[in-house]
Scaffold this active site. Structure first.
Site, PDB file in Angstrom:
ATOM      1  N   TYR A  61     -26.066   9.313 -34.078  1.00 58.85           N
ATOM      2  CA  TYR A  61     -25.501  10.381 -32.842  1.00 58.85           C
ATOM      3  C   TYR A  61     -24.780  11.611 -33.002  1.00 58.85           C
ATOM      4  O   TYR A  61     -25.060  11.550 -34.149  1.00 58.85           O
ATOM      5  CB  TYR A  61     -24.164   9.523 -32.990  1.00 58.85           C
ATOM      6  CG  TYR A  61     -23.420   9.659 -30.980  1.00 58.85           C
ATOM      7  CD1 TYR A  61     -23.733   9.500 -30.152  1.00 58.85           C
ATOM      8  CD2 TYR A  61     -22.098   9.799 -31.742  1.00 58.85           C
ATOM      9  CE1 TYR A  61     -22.209   9.271 -29.198  1.00 58.85           C
ATOM     10  CE2 TYR A  61     -21.368  10.863 -30.975  1.00 58.85           C
ATOM     11  CZ  TYR A  61     -21.763   9.807 -30.008  1.00 58.85           C
ATOM     12  OH  TYR A  61     -20.210  10.561 -28.466  1.00 58.85           O
ATOM     13  N   ASN A  63     -23.957  14.122 -34.529  1.00 57.25           N
ATOM     14  CA  ASN A  63     -22.373  15.061 -35.115  1.00 57.25           C
ATOM     15  C   ASN A  63     -21.728  13.758 -35.679  1.00 57.25           C
ATOM     16  O   ASN A  63     -21.230  13.726 -37.016  1.00 57.25           O
ATOM     17  CB  ASN A  63     -21.337  14.605 -34.617  1.00 57.25           C
ATOM     18  CG  ASN A  63     -20.975  16.357 -33.578  1.00 57.25           C
ATOM     19  OD1 ASN A  63     -21.780  17.335 -34.247  1.00 57.25           O
ATOM     20  ND2 ASN A  63     -20.633  15.795 -32.072  1.00 57.25           N
ATOM     21  N   TYR A  64     -23.000  12.253 -36.270  1.00 59.38           N
ATOM     22  CA  TYR A  64     -22.873  11.535 -37.508  1.00 59.38           C
ATOM     23  C   TYR A  64     -24.325  12.117 -38.174  1.00 59.38           C
ATOM     24  O   TYR A  64     -25.469  11.734 -37.876  1.00 59.38           O
ATOM     25  CB  TYR A  64     -23.489  10.246 -36.760  1.00 59.38           C
ATOM     26  CG  TYR A  64     -21.860   9.686 -35.567  1.00 59.38           C
ATOM     27  CD1 TYR A  64     -21.024  10.534 -35.729  1.00 59.38           C
ATOM     28  CD2 TYR A  64     -22.336   8.094 -36.462  1.00 59.38           C
ATOM     29  CE1 TYR A  64     -19.868   9.948 -34.731  1.00 59.38           C
ATOM     30  CE2 TYR A  64     -21.108   8.152 -35.181  1.00 59.38           C
ATOM     31  CZ  TYR A  64     -19.868   8.464 -34.565  1.00 59.38           C
ATOM     32  OH  TYR A  64     -18.339   7.929 -34.419  1.00 59.38           O
ATOM     33  N   MET A  65     -24.124  12.904 -39.233  1.00 61.62           N
ATOM     34  CA  MET A  65     -25.338  13.117 -39.193  1.00 61.62           C
ATOM     35  C   MET A  65     -25.423  12.488 -40.765  1.00 61.62           C
ATOM     36  O   MET A  65     -25.531  11.284 -40.767  1.00 61.62           O
ATOM     37  CB  MET A  65     -24.961  14.510 -40.911  1.00 61.62           C
ATOM     38  CG  MET A  65     -24.756  15.773 -40.235  1.00 61.62           C
ATOM     39  SD  MET A  65     -25.349  17.073 -41.694  1.00 61.62           S
ATOM     40  CE  MET A  65     -24.840  18.324 -40.832  1.00 61.62           C
TER      41      MET A  65
END
Length: 119
Positions: A61, A63-65
């Site tokens: 997702y 911004n979910y590195m």
């Protein structure tokens, strides 16, 4: 979200998503041993959830590195390296086009930022 075509927005993951998971491990200890212990733990959790998440390719997702998916290893890399992992997050071509117009020198960047086409 599945009513909006993938090509219309930068976020391609639409139909069939039931849940999103943010894998996170925070630690205060210094040193490689502590880092390795915490990173190994989060990778073990990540591997445990593999049968229950999107696959082929596994996606993330925005911004979910997820640095295991891929990173820009060298400043000034071309888009070729980012194309390996970028589409797992978003509509890569669309965002690279915008990045090329807005930030052609790649001033705003991180390990998984979209480089401009010209870099």
């Amino acid at each position: 979200m599945d009513e909006i075509p993938e090509s219309a927005a930068p976020f391609p993951h639409r139909a069939g998503n039931i849940i999103k998971i943010n894998y996170l491990s925070i630690w205060r200890q210094n040193g490689e041993e502590a880092s390795k212990r915490h990173i190994d733990w989060i990778r073990e959790l990540y591997n445990y959830t593999t049968p229950y998440v999107s696959q082929n390719p596994r996606e993330a997702y925005i911004n979910y590195m997820d640095l295991d998916i891929g990173v820009n290893k060298v400043q000034g890399d071309t888009c070729q390296q980012a194309k390996i992992w970028g589409p797992r997050y978003y509509n890569f071509e669309k965002l690279a086009t915008v990045k090329s117009a807005v930030d052609p020198t790649n001033f705003i960047r991180n390990e998984q930022s979209i480089p401009p086409f010209s870099s």
